[in-house]
Write an enzyme that holds these catalytic residues in place. Structure first.
Site, PDB file in Angstrom:
ATOM      1  N   SER A 142      -0.743   2.453  -8.032  1.00 55.96           N
ATOM      2  CA  SER A 142      -0.094   3.736  -8.007  1.00 55.96           C
ATOM      3  C   SER A 142       1.029   3.902  -9.021  1.00 55.96           C
ATOM      4  O   SER A 142       1.698   2.913  -8.969  1.00 55.96           O
ATOM      5  CB  SER A 142      -0.022   4.208  -6.683  1.00 55.96           C
ATOM      6  N   TYR A 155       3.827   3.036   1.671  1.00 61.72           N
ATOM      7  CA  TYR A 155       2.825   3.063   0.546  1.00 61.72           C
ATOM      8  C   TYR A 155       3.168   2.485  -0.663  1.00 61.72           C
ATOM      9  O   TYR A 155       2.549   1.837  -1.261  1.00 61.72           O
ATOM     10  CB  TYR A 155       2.661   4.564   0.463  1.00 61.72           C
TER      11      TYR A 155
END
Length: 258
Positions: A142, A155
């Site tokens: 990501s 995350y």
């Protein structure tokens, strides 16, 4: 088969029945791959296999919790008995919203078990099979792995680990004919995004969708199919000189923001 053929390749795709994973499963199948989908949700897994086979593709579904080391190893052993494993796409992952203080220990453990341990479990089970003739591992990281994103503590931690695991595996197995890369998307329009907006901003869905879209300099969210196109290239023989690399696909978010 024209361009980026995966004909006669066996591909394992985790989280391959929704969002980005669904798009990758369908794209790989259309390019000739024998797709093996590891998915937690049984209904979603069955539906994507039905959709792929209806279009003439080859797909098999395995209900799987990627955080379960023994279960993952058993499924990949089963696949390897019938097929050489050419491609592993570690796409399965979950999200969490919260800064450090807003992240409970249970939140951290949950994110770690799926996003970090899940990737480890799949690579650990597949790598010995791939060493027989080489292969490709593609991990879904990501933009949060390389830039600061507000309220994404757990995350970001997990995706940073995915990035560094990718580099480590690429380094250790380059002489075994195994390539390992990762993709780092920005915000992509998936059912998860729609569900998140509906849950957190009831009555303001259209407004929030537009606001989130504008956080990308390009002015919109990515499409799952766009991520799948990049995944296809990186897993194809045309990308045979690429390993140990991270590929942001972010509408300019990293370089054009700030």
């Amino acid at each position: 088969m024209a361009g980026f053929s995966l004909e006669n390749k066996t591909a394992i795709i985790t989280g391959g029945a929704s969002g980005i994973g669904e798009a990758i499963s369908k794209k790989f199948a259309t390019q000739g791959a024998n797709v093996h989908i590891l998915e937690f949700n049984e209904e979603s897994g069955a539906n994507i296999v039905a959709a792929i086979t209806k279009e003439g593709g080859k797909a098999t579904f395995y209900q799987c919790d990627v955080s379960n080391h023994k279960q993952v190893a058993g499924i990949i052993d089963t696949i390897a008995k019938e097929n050489s494993i050419d491609i592993l796409v570690n796409n399965a992952g979950i999200a969490h919203v919260g800064n450090l203080e807003g992240t409970e220990e249970s939140d951290l453990d949950r994110i770690y078990n799926v996003n970090v341990k899940g990737v480890y479990n799949c690579m650990h089970a597949a790598i010995s099979k791939m060493k027989e003739k080489g292969g490709v591992i593609l991990n879904m990281a990501s933009i949060a792995s390389s830039v600061g994103i507000s309220d994404r503590f757990a995350y970001s931690m997990s995706k940073g680990a995915v990035l560094t695991m990718t580099l480590s595996v690429a380094k250790d197995y380059v002489t075994e004919g195994i390539r390992c890369n990762c993709i780092s998307p920005a915000r992509v329009h998936t059912p998860f995004v729609d569900g998140f907006i509906k849950k957190n901003y009831p009555g303001r869905e259209a407004e929030m969708f537009e606001n989130l879209s504008k956080t990308q300099p390009i002015g919109r969210m990515g499409k799952p199919e766009e991520i799948a196109n990049l995944a296809l290239y990186l897993c194809s023989d045309e990308a045979s000189f690429i390993t140990g690399s991270d590929f942001p696909i972010d509408g300019g978010f990293i370089k054009l923001n700030g």
